[in-house]
Scaffold this motif. Structure first.
Motif, short mmCIF file in Angstrom:
data_model
loop_
_atom_site.label_atom_id
_atom_site.label_comp_id
_atom_site.label_asym_id
_atom_site.label_seq_id
_atom_site.Cartn_x
_atom_site.Cartn_y
_atom_site.Cartn_z
N LYS A 56 -10.70 -13.37 -1.38
CA LYS A 56 -11.11 -12.50 -0.27
C LYS A 56 -10.05 -11.43 0.00
O LYS A 56 -10.36 -10.25 0.17
N GLU A 57 -8.80 -11.84 -0.02
CA GLU A 57 -7.71 -10.91 0.28
C GLU A 57 -7.55 -9.87 -0.84
O GLU A 57 -7.36 -8.68 -0.58
N PHE A 58 -7.62 -10.34 -2.09
CA PHE A 58 -7.52 -9.41 -3.21
C PHE A 58 -8.66 -8.39 -3.16
O PHE A 58 -8.48 -7.22 -3.45
N SER A 70 -11.86 7.56 1.80
CA SER A 70 -10.68 6.77 1.49
C SER A 70 -10.95 5.59 0.56
O SER A 70 -10.03 4.92 0.13
N VAL A 71 -12.22 5.32 0.28
CA VAL A 71 -12.50 4.20 -0.61
C VAL A 71 -13.30 4.65 -1.83
O VAL A 71 -13.87 5.73 -1.85
N ASP A 72 -13.29 3.80 -2.84
CA ASP A 72 -14.01 4.06 -4.07
C ASP A 72 -15.42 3.50 -3.94
O ASP A 72 -15.62 2.30 -3.91
N TRP A 73 -16.40 4.39 -3.83
CA TRP A 73 -17.77 3.92 -3.59
C TRP A 73 -18.42 3.36 -4.84
O TRP A 73 -19.54 2.87 -4.80
N ASP A 74 -17.73 3.44 -5.98
CA ASP A 74 -18.24 2.79 -7.19
C ASP A 74 -17.90 1.31 -7.22
O ASP A 74 -18.28 0.59 -8.13
N PRO A 88 -1.04 -8.70 4.85
CA PRO A 88 0.17 -8.06 4.35
C PRO A 88 -0.06 -7.46 2.96
O PRO A 88 0.18 -8.09 1.94
N ILE A 89 -0.55 -6.23 2.96
CA ILE A 89 -0.99 -5.57 1.74
C ILE A 89 0.10 -5.58 0.67
O ILE A 89 -0.15 -5.85 -0.50
N LYS A 90 1.34 -5.30 1.10
CA LYS A 90 2.44 -5.23 0.14
C LYS A 90 2.59 -6.54 -0.62
O LYS A 90 2.67 -6.55 -1.84
N SER A 132 -7.65 -0.72 1.26
CA SER A 132 -6.38 -1.35 1.62
C SER A 132 -5.96 -1.02 3.05
O SER A 132 -5.41 -1.87 3.74
N SER A 133 -6.26 0.20 3.54
CA SER A 133 -5.81 0.48 4.90
C SER A 133 -6.62 -0.31 5.92
O SER A 133 -6.09 -0.75 6.95
N PHE A 134 -7.89 -0.56 5.62
CA PHE A 134 -8.68 -1.41 6.51
C PHE A 134 -8.13 -2.83 6.49
O PHE A 134 -7.97 -3.47 7.53
N GLY A 135 -7.83 -3.31 5.29
CA GLY A 135 -7.24 -4.65 5.16
C GLY A 135 -5.95 -4.76 5.94
O GLY A 135 -5.70 -5.76 6.62
N GLN A 136 -5.16 -3.70 5.88
CA GLN A 136 -3.90 -3.69 6.63
C GLN A 136 -4.17 -3.73 8.13
O GLN A 136 -3.47 -4.42 8.87
#
Lengths: 366, 319, 254
Positions: free
Chosen positions: B169-171, C96-100, B187-189, B178-182
């Motif tokens: 899920k995290e990957f 900001s995201v890849d829509w593919d 912890p994206i890094k 990634s910015s939404f995940g952050q």
């Protein structure tokens, strides 16, 4: 004509370096560095097929075969990513291992090609002196030197004649298009030169050193100058220096010559990267920390100015609180601004801006 | 006749001791790199795998130089450390200079490989131990795999899959947005570091079977092929693992039939063929179906437009 | 004096969902935001306007700590963002995201629930149903299993909104959700946000079209690296402030 074998090897390496490092500048600037990775691998297939076709390692046939397979690689990569099914880097990463794998199998299957699979990767520059060219039974010197020398002339004329076109199409494609400079034609001509250089260099130093000489000196040069003409000169010089030092080290330590040269290009790049003027890591780090401190300084002064303007007092502790900085950092900054006489402390320990401080804030805001 | 021959090769997996391990080892590589390659492709880091595979070579040399054994786990550890280091150097170059990613990859790839060759030739020159066991990492030599190697590869692969399943899920979210995940607090890094490490392990496994040079293909091609058949990440990973494993088995079987045909290149050709087949035949995006669809489209396009717009109206009606 | 200020703080916390103090964000020496004091009032539709490169996106990213803050403090309902992140929903820019990416609409919406799920827990039928509800709210229930690249730009934006709805937050930070979308999407998004507002939620939106600001919003924040104006539309959305915001070179105000 008797030249010592050391000189022939160094001469060959220097010519390879100069050829690759000059063309490499355009690859690096055009963000096509990995295309050289692809081409320098897949030329193997063309070389092998050419050797099959003419039944020997005829230089002309080998070069034609190699260049054709280079062009095939570029076309296949572009075909794949233009189809929208894959991104460019994925296309590169699929096409060249595939062509290279076919080449490797052909080499191992046919015993009479006389190409050693490992030497495909790191070349056999050691044997350059033994591969001599004969003109009417007359030994006219090292074959690789002749071929590379001719290539160098071709490359230099290519860059000199098309300098303006290359420059404009590299930095501003749309401008090149509107000026009628045919960036697409320039692109393909450049790719043909890359393929030719890769084939010729591949013969003596192998696929990986070709990539090293294409990319590494040009990247180091990119960190040292902003001018294209200077970048070309620096790149070629660094390439030649790497070739010479690399050779000396290889002889000294009795290790692979091409591997050693590639390593030296890397060390030179590393030195430029770390210690280079302006763009080097050290000066970059110094500049950034200085700039950061300067910015923070102005932030503090602006903050004090604003708070005084709305009749609030600022002390070191209120500073750290409202700016979200650690106590130590706020203390360090507040000591610095007092030392520099940007602020004065009144009897209650609160700050007031001095004229110098006010000027500093105003200077920055302009 | 041909069928019989194929059958006998296939049966060889069960009867032929060497072939069994070769096929098993190659399959493990294919499955692992297939699954993890999906992430390198989706993160647009396809050639990152190429660079770290090349960067692993000096690690093998150093491990051998200092430990003096050909213990495969130790060599793999050395390879992994250098692969990691190479990856970090690449990132550092792009982050701290104006050099773009492609050149940074090329620098890492060629310089580390050059260093690796220096070390291997040094090992050869100091003699004693022949470097015969080491230069097999260039093109891989699945044929040299023995039982203990395969067990090691299996353990490493299992480790990769455990991490992949735990952090799936995290990957997924760090790869997609990634910015939404952050913003959600992941912890994206660290997740990126973890994912890179797992990919490094997959690459190190691959050095045994396809080698440094061709490894990149094992990361990209299965993923690209799987993407043609599905638009679901989980299915893509599973399918990519299957394609990778299949090409490992088929490749090692084919190479066992011909004298001197190294396994690595054959596996790479096999997986590229699978990719080619996927391009042509996949129902969603394949050329064949696109062609058929285009033929039919012209007849029914008018109706289609009508139904689509009706649907849209319906949908928006109940807002 | 300490007490006084803390009392003041708690008062403003009742009115404001986000309090930004002395915020500066700099990229190297280039200031992106300079010395900003700003509060977002509860239950309002707030537009952030300003020219390109004025730091609008940076402002909402700074609230969530997605960009490093050079100086200043941000509090969400009186606490730091990391302690109150479940009260904030985020809609990033569509580009900001890849829509593919191999995923479908429902799956993307479900990602909004990953934060609440936490580590190692997998999405389940419950999260799936919640996601479905949110997708239904934006009128895309028929597109649940559509690969996201197959959706129109407007539909993609609605999927992003649905994902934010799934977060079930108090504050919605949205980066240009109305940029380049079709009329239907614009209406859908606005009516949903209107409902959220009625529930007392705060909506903060980076907005490009100046013509629609007074029609859609209650409150406007005008930035051009500095805060130019901040307040109810009627009071601050004036020609003078607009000229100051969009004037070519913005001086850093002291």
């Amino acid at each position: 004509m008797e030249i010592s074998s050391d000189l022939i090897i160094i001469g060959t390496a220097v010519l390879v370096a100069a050829n690759c490092a000059s063309i490499g500048v355009f690859l690096v600037l055009r963000k096509m560095a990995m295309m050289s990775d692809a081409i320098s691998h897949s030329v193997l297939l063309g070389i092998v097929i050419a050797v099959f076709a003419v039944g020997g390692r005829e230089p002309v046939a080998v070069i034609v075969g190699g260049v054709l397979s280079g062009i095939l690689t570029i076309s296949l990569v572009e075909l794949l990513y233009r189809s929208g099914k894959l991104k460019q880097d994925s296309s590169i990463g699929i096409i060249f291992p595939f062509l290279f794998a076919i080449g490797v199998i052909l080499v191992t299957q046919a015993g009479n090609v006389h190409i050693d699979v490992e030497h495909v990767l790191y070349g056999s520059i050691e044997f350059a002196p033994f591969d001599t060219l004969y003109l009417d039974e007359l030994n006219i010197g090292s074959k690789s030197m002749w071929v590379l020398g001719i290539l160098a002339i071709a490359n230099v004329s290519f860059i000199v004649i098309l300098y303006k076109e290359l420059k404009i199409s590299t930095f501003d494609k749309s401008l090149a298009l509107s000026a009628g400079l045919m960036p697409l034609l320039v692109h393909y001509l450049l790719m043909i030169m890359v393929a030719t250089t890769a084939v010729v260099a591949f013969e003596s130093v192998g696929a990986i050193l070709v990539i090293a000489f294409f990319i590494v000196p040009a990247s180091a040069a990119f960190l040292l100058t902003d001018r294209l003409s200077r970048m070309l000169i620096i790149s070629v010089s660094l390439g030649i220096i790497s070739a010479v030092i690399g050779y000396l080290f290889a002889i000294f330590a009795d290790v692979s010559i091409s591997g050693s040269m590639a390593t030296i290009t890397g060390i030179i790049f590393g030195l430029v990267w770390i210690f280079g003027p302006n763009r080097g890591l050290v000066s970059r780090w110094r500049r950034i920390s200085k700039q950061r401190f300067e910015v923070d300084l102005v932030i503090v002064l602006t903050h004090i100015h604003k708070e005084l303007g709305s009749d609030r007092q600022v002390s070191t502790s209120s500073m750290s609180n409202s700016l979200g900085w650690t106590k130590e950092y706020s203390k360090k900054l507040s000591e610095f601004i007092q030392e520099q006489k940007f602020v004065e402390k009144n009897t209650q320990g609160n700050f007031t801006l001095t004229n110098i401080g006010l000027k500093k804030v105003e200077n920055y805001s302009n | 006749m041909i069928l019989e021959e194929i059958l006998s090769i296939f049966l060889g997996i069960f009867t032929d001791y060497t072939l069994r391990y070769v096929a098993l080892g190659s399959a493990i590589l294919g499955i692992t790199s297939g699954a993890l390659g999906c992430f390198t492709v989706l993160r647009k880091q396809s050639l990152f795998g190429d660079a770290i595979a090349h960067a692993a070579l000096p690690g093998i040399g150093f491990a051998y130089l200092f430990a003096g054994t050909k213990d495969s786990l130790l060599l793999m550890l050395g390879a992994a450390i250098f692969a990691w280091f190479g990856g970090m150097i690449t990132l550092a170059i792009t982050n701290t200079t104006r050099i773009k990613q492609d050149a940074a990859l090329g620098i890492t790839l060629s310089v580390f490989f050059g260093l690796g060759i220096v070390l291997l030739s040094y090992l050869q020159s100091i003699g004693g131990a022949s470097q015969g066991g080491l230069d097999r990492f260039l093109f891989g030599q699945a044929a040299a795999l023995i039982e203990s190697d395969v067990i090691n590869l299996g353990i490493l692969s299992a480790l990769c899959f455990t991490i992949l399943i735990l952090f799936y899920k995290e990957f997924k979210i760090t790869t997609f947005d990634s910015s939404f995940g952050q913003s959600l607090g992941f912890p994206i890094k660290y997740l990126n570091v973890l994912l890179t490490s797992v990919i490094v392990v997959a690459v190190v496994i691959g050095l045994h079977t396809v080698g440094v040079v061709l490894m990149v293909s094992m990361l990209i091609a299965p993923a690209a092929a799987a993407r043609q058949w599905t638009s679901n990440l989980k299915n893509m990973i599973i399918l990519s693992a299957i394609f990778g494993g299949l090409s490992g088995i088929i490749g090692s079987m084919i190479s066992s039939t011909a004298e001197g045909m190294s396994t690595g290149p054959v596996i790479v050709i096999t997986i590229t063929a699978i990719l080619g087949i996927s391009f042509v035949f996949s129902p969603k995006q394949g050329y064949l179906f696109k062609h058929l669809r285009n033929q039919r489209k012209s007849q029914i396009s008018l109706d289609n437009i009508k139904t689509i717009s009706d649907k849209e109206k319906e949908n928006h009606g109940n807002i | 004096m300490e007490q006084k200020s803390s009392k003041k703080n708690s008062e403003s916390e009742k009115e404001y969902s986000v309090i930004i103090k002395n915020l500066s964000v700099t990229y190297r020496t280039e200031p992106a935001l300079w010395n900003i004091d700003l509060n977002f009032p509860k239950g309002q539709m707030i537009a952030i306007v300003g020219p390109n490169g004025a730091g609008k996106s940076t402002l909402i990213k700074a609230v969530m700590g997605l960009v490093p803050i050079t100086a200043g403090k941000v509090s969400i309902f009186g606490k730091t963002y990391s302690k109150n992140r479940d009260k904030v929903a985020y809609v990033p820019q569509r580009g900001s995201v890849d829509w593919d990416f191999p995923t479908d609409a429902l799956d993307v919406v479900e990602m909004g629930l990953y934060g609440k799920l936490g580590w190692f827990r997998r999405p389940n039928s419950k999260t799936r149903n919640l996601a479905r509800e949110c997708l239904d709210k934006v009128g895309l229930s028929n597109y649940a299993d559509r690969q996201i690249g197959q959706l129109s730009g407007g539909q993609q934006q609605r999927v992003f909104l649905a994902r934010a709805l799934a977060q079930d937050a108090q504050i919605y930070l949205m980066d240009e959700p109305l940029n380049g979308v079709d009329v239907i999407t614009e209406k859908t998004i606005l009516s949903i946000l209107e409902n959220l507002k009625k529930e007392g939620k705060t909506i903060v939106m980076v907005h490009h079209e100046l013509q629609t600001v007074d029609k859609y919003f209650d409150w406007v924040v005008m930035v051009n690296r500095n805060l130019i104006a901040n307040g109810p539309i009627k009071e601050v959305f004036t020609k003078i402030n607009l000229d100051r915001t969009y004037q070519e070179k913005q001086r850093m105000s002291i």
